[in-house]
Write a protein that holds these residues in place. Structure first.
Motif, mmCIF file in Angstrom:
data_model
loop_
_atom_site.group_PDB
_atom_site.id
_atom_site.type_symbol
_atom_site.label_atom_id
_atom_site.label_comp_id
_atom_site.label_asym_id
_atom_site.label_seq_id
_atom_site.Cartn_x
_atom_site.Cartn_y
_atom_site.Cartn_z
ATOM 1 N N TYR A 54 0.839 -1.207 0.000
ATOM 2 C CA TYR A 54 0.000 0.000 0.000
ATOM 3 C C TYR A 54 0.872 1.256 0.000
ATOM 4 O O TYR A 54 0.606 2.209 -0.754
ATOM 5 C CB TYR A 54 -0.953 0.026 1.196
ATOM 6 N N LEU A 55 1.902 1.272 0.832
ATOM 7 C CA LEU A 55 2.782 2.436 0.895
ATOM 8 C C LEU A 55 3.547 2.613 -0.410
ATOM 9 O O LEU A 55 3.767 3.738 -0.880
ATOM 10 C CB LEU A 55 3.755 2.293 2.066
ATOM 11 N N GLU A 57 2.524 1.892 -3.346
ATOM 12 C CA GLU A 57 1.620 2.396 -4.384
ATOM 13 C C GLU A 57 1.088 3.793 -4.097
ATOM 14 O O GLU A 57 0.768 4.548 -5.024
ATOM 15 C CB GLU A 57 0.425 1.448 -4.546
ATOM 16 N N ASN A 58 0.977 4.153 -2.812
ATOM 17 C CA ASN A 58 0.284 5.394 -2.442
ATOM 18 C C ASN A 58 1.165 6.421 -1.734
ATOM 19 O O ASN A 58 0.686 7.497 -1.382
ATOM 20 C CB ASN A 58 -0.916 5.059 -1.560
ATOM 21 N N GLY A 59 2.419 6.057 -1.523
ATOM 22 C CA GLY A 59 3.314 6.979 -0.855
ATOM 23 C C GLY A 59 3.243 6.879 0.659
ATOM 24 O O GLY A 59 2.316 6.288 1.219
ATOM 25 N N ASP A 60 4.215 7.482 1.328
ATOM 26 C CA ASP A 60 4.295 7.382 2.791
ATOM 27 C C ASP A 60 3.965 8.697 3.469
ATOM 28 O O ASP A 60 4.472 9.001 4.554
ATOM 29 C CB ASP A 60 5.687 6.887 3.218
ATOM 30 N N ASN A 61 3.104 9.480 2.823
ATOM 31 C CA ASN A 61 2.663 10.739 3.408
ATOM 32 C C ASN A 61 1.146 10.709 3.511
ATOM 33 O O ASN A 61 0.444 10.729 2.506
ATOM 34 C CB ASN A 61 3.125 11.917 2.533
ATOM 35 N N PHE A 62 0.639 10.649 4.739
ATOM 36 C CA PHE A 62 -0.805 10.620 4.979
ATOM 37 C C PHE A 62 -1.222 11.964 5.573
ATOM 38 O O PHE A 62 -0.861 12.289 6.705
ATOM 39 C CB PHE A 62 -1.177 9.506 5.958
ATOM 40 N N ALA A 63 -1.966 12.747 4.818
ATOM 41 C CA ALA A 63 -2.467 14.050 5.272
ATOM 42 C C ALA A 63 -1.336 14.921 5.808
ATOM 43 O O ALA A 63 -1.463 15.577 6.844
ATOM 44 C CB ALA A 63 -3.541 13.858 6.344
ATOM 45 N N GLN A 68 5.728 6.307 9.509
ATOM 46 C CA GLN A 68 6.817 5.465 10.004
ATOM 47 C C GLN A 68 6.213 4.158 10.507
ATOM 48 O O GLN A 68 5.398 4.166 11.439
ATOM 49 C CB GLN A 68 7.581 6.154 11.137
ATOM 50 N N ILE A 69 6.578 3.056 9.892
ATOM 51 C CA ILE A 69 6.137 1.738 10.353
ATOM 52 C C ILE A 69 7.186 1.192 11.307
ATOM 53 O O ILE A 69 8.369 1.057 10.946
ATOM 54 C CB ILE A 69 5.951 0.759 9.168
ATOM 55 N N GLY A 312 -5.972 -2.308 5.769
ATOM 56 C CA GLY A 312 -5.747 -1.624 7.030
ATOM 57 C C GLY A 312 -5.013 -0.309 6.839
ATOM 58 O O GLY A 312 -5.341 0.713 7.456
ATOM 59 N N MET A 313 -4.032 -0.319 5.939
ATOM 60 C CA MET A 313 -3.312 0.925 5.651
ATOM 61 C C MET A 313 -4.207 1.914 4.905
ATOM 62 O O MET A 313 -4.150 3.123 5.154
ATOM 63 C CB MET A 313 -2.059 0.621 4.834
ATOM 64 N N ARG A 314 -5.038 1.401 4.019
ATOM 65 C CA ARG A 314 -5.946 2.329 3.330
ATOM 66 C C ARG A 314 -6.928 2.945 4.315
ATOM 67 O O ARG A 314 -7.233 4.144 4.227
ATOM 68 C CB ARG A 314 -6.710 1.616 2.213
#
Length: 391
Positions: A54-55, A57-63, A68-69, A312-314
């Motif tokens: 998921y990260l 495909e969608n990047g590691d910036n949420f809002a 950080q996992i 879950g990430m989505r």
């Protein structure tokens, strides 16, 4: 508008801007609790792959917050280890969200920590129905055991199997499965003529198979942890000629999941299961998901656990869009209620009352296609299906 009112409005706007900027300046720490070693390591591997895909495909910036996992191995076998690892993440690493949880005992042991700290906890696999009731800050992106157990009762009766024998693993999800199959089967007019609970890590099914053979049921309902136990049962079932006596098997879909189905061999052919995801599900979203998974993981086969991690990430991403980066417990859980999106498995909804997942449950049959075993969907009529354990 008076000068005082204008000043108050401006003050509120500035405060909201500062709050948003404050969230954006902070990383979003997600504590991922998974079994990366021990008997359940394949569970952890699949879930983590879904998370990372998921990260990717969608990047590691949420809002505006960099994700950080922080992954911790709980082995999946000892609830006290899961609780300790989760506590380390909360206190030492100061995570914003707990996620993962491959097995029910560990998730149960951690739930009170979530409740006390008002910390969001995203269950990506563990399936006992009551889990979401153990903390008001828990939600789930996998499935409740009852969702993929109860439908098998009426399906079996409708298909001429009126006498059943149940065999389940002796732990929480197994007890749930036994209960929900039995209730739905009896309600549909079937009769359970025998039942047995076996140790979770049992590998010798000879005495249980003899009991089944002597009872002469039409169908065996099976619930065991995916992997070696299922292989041993199916091999014994075949070797003892139970299939030749027209005894059929219905089971929960995790038993024939794509991570282990090839190891089951031809003894699995014809087994009917109910579940929420199959690698062969025919939708644009799943075709894209499986193609990306194959490319990223050297043609390994994705299973339902990987989708639980991916979704879950989505879910976390969608929630933070709604809260403008606020991952605090109340803001997060209020935003998660009623959330909908289309997953690789099909449409899903987080129930506004239970915080659990509503989704399509598919009846599938193990078949062979292009030289490999698959879960072929044969009935998709159970749409937006809620957890029967909460109704």
């Amino acid at each position: 508008m008076s000068i005082t009112t204008k000043r108050l409005a401006a003050s509120i706007a500035i405060s909201l801007t500062l709050a948003t900027n404050s969230f954006a300046a902070e990383p979003l720490k997600i504590g991922l609790v998974l079994p990366m070693s021990g008997p359940f390591s394949s569970y952890g591997k699949q879930i983590e792959r879904g998370v990372q895909l998921y990260l990717q495909e969608n990047g590691d910036n949420f809002a505006g917050r960099k994700v950080q996992i922080i992954l911790k191995d709980d082995t999946g076998a000892a609830p006290e280890v899961t609780r300790r690892v989760a506590q380390e993440l909360m206190v030492g690493d100061k995570v914003d969200i707990l996620a993962g949880f491959a097995t029910t005992p560990g998730a149960m042991a951690t739930a009170q920590l979530s409740a006390n700290a008002k910390m969001p906890m995203v269950i990506m696999n563990a399936g006992t129905s009551s889990l979401t009731e153990k903390s008001p800050y828990i939600t789930r992106t996998s499935a409740a055991v009852a969702q993929y157990t109860a439908p098998l009762g009426p399906w079996s009766v409708d298909n001429g199997m009126k006498r059943a024998f149940t065999l389940v693993a002796d732990f929480g999800p197994g007890h749930d499965a036994e209960r929900y199959f039995t209730e739905s089967y009896n309600a549909a007019g079937g009769q359970v003529i025998g039942s047995v609970r076996v140790p979770v890590q049992n590998s010798d099914f000879a005495p249980y198979l003899q009991r089944i053979k002597d009872a002469k049921p039409d169908v065996v309902f099976l619930f065991l942890p995916a992997g070696e136990a299922v292989t041993a049962f199916l091999k014994g079932f075949s070797d003892r000629g139970l299939a030749q006596e027209n005894i059929r098997i219905v089971a929960t879909g995790d038993l024939t999941n794509e991570d282990t189905i090839d190891a089951l061999g031809n003894a699995a052919l014809g087994v009917v299961t109910a579940h929420h995801y199959a690698e062969t599900h025919n939708s644009p979203e799943n075709k894209a998901y499986t193609a990306a998974y194959y490319k990223s993981y050297n043609n390994a086969r994705p299973n339902f656990m990987s989708v639980g991690g991916y979704d879950g990430m989505r879910l976390i991403h969608e929630v933070l869009k709604k809260t403008k980066g606020d991952a605090s417990g109340d803001a997060f859980i209020n935003a998660v209620k009623g959330l909908t999106f289309v997953s690789p498995r099909g449409p899903i909804e987080i129930d506004k009352d239970t915080r659990d997942i509503n989704q399509t449950i598919y009846i599938r049959r193990v078949e062979q296609k292009d030289g490999r075993l698959i879960n072929a969907e044969i009935d998709d009529s159970l749409k937006n299906y809620k957890d029967p354990g909460k109704q």
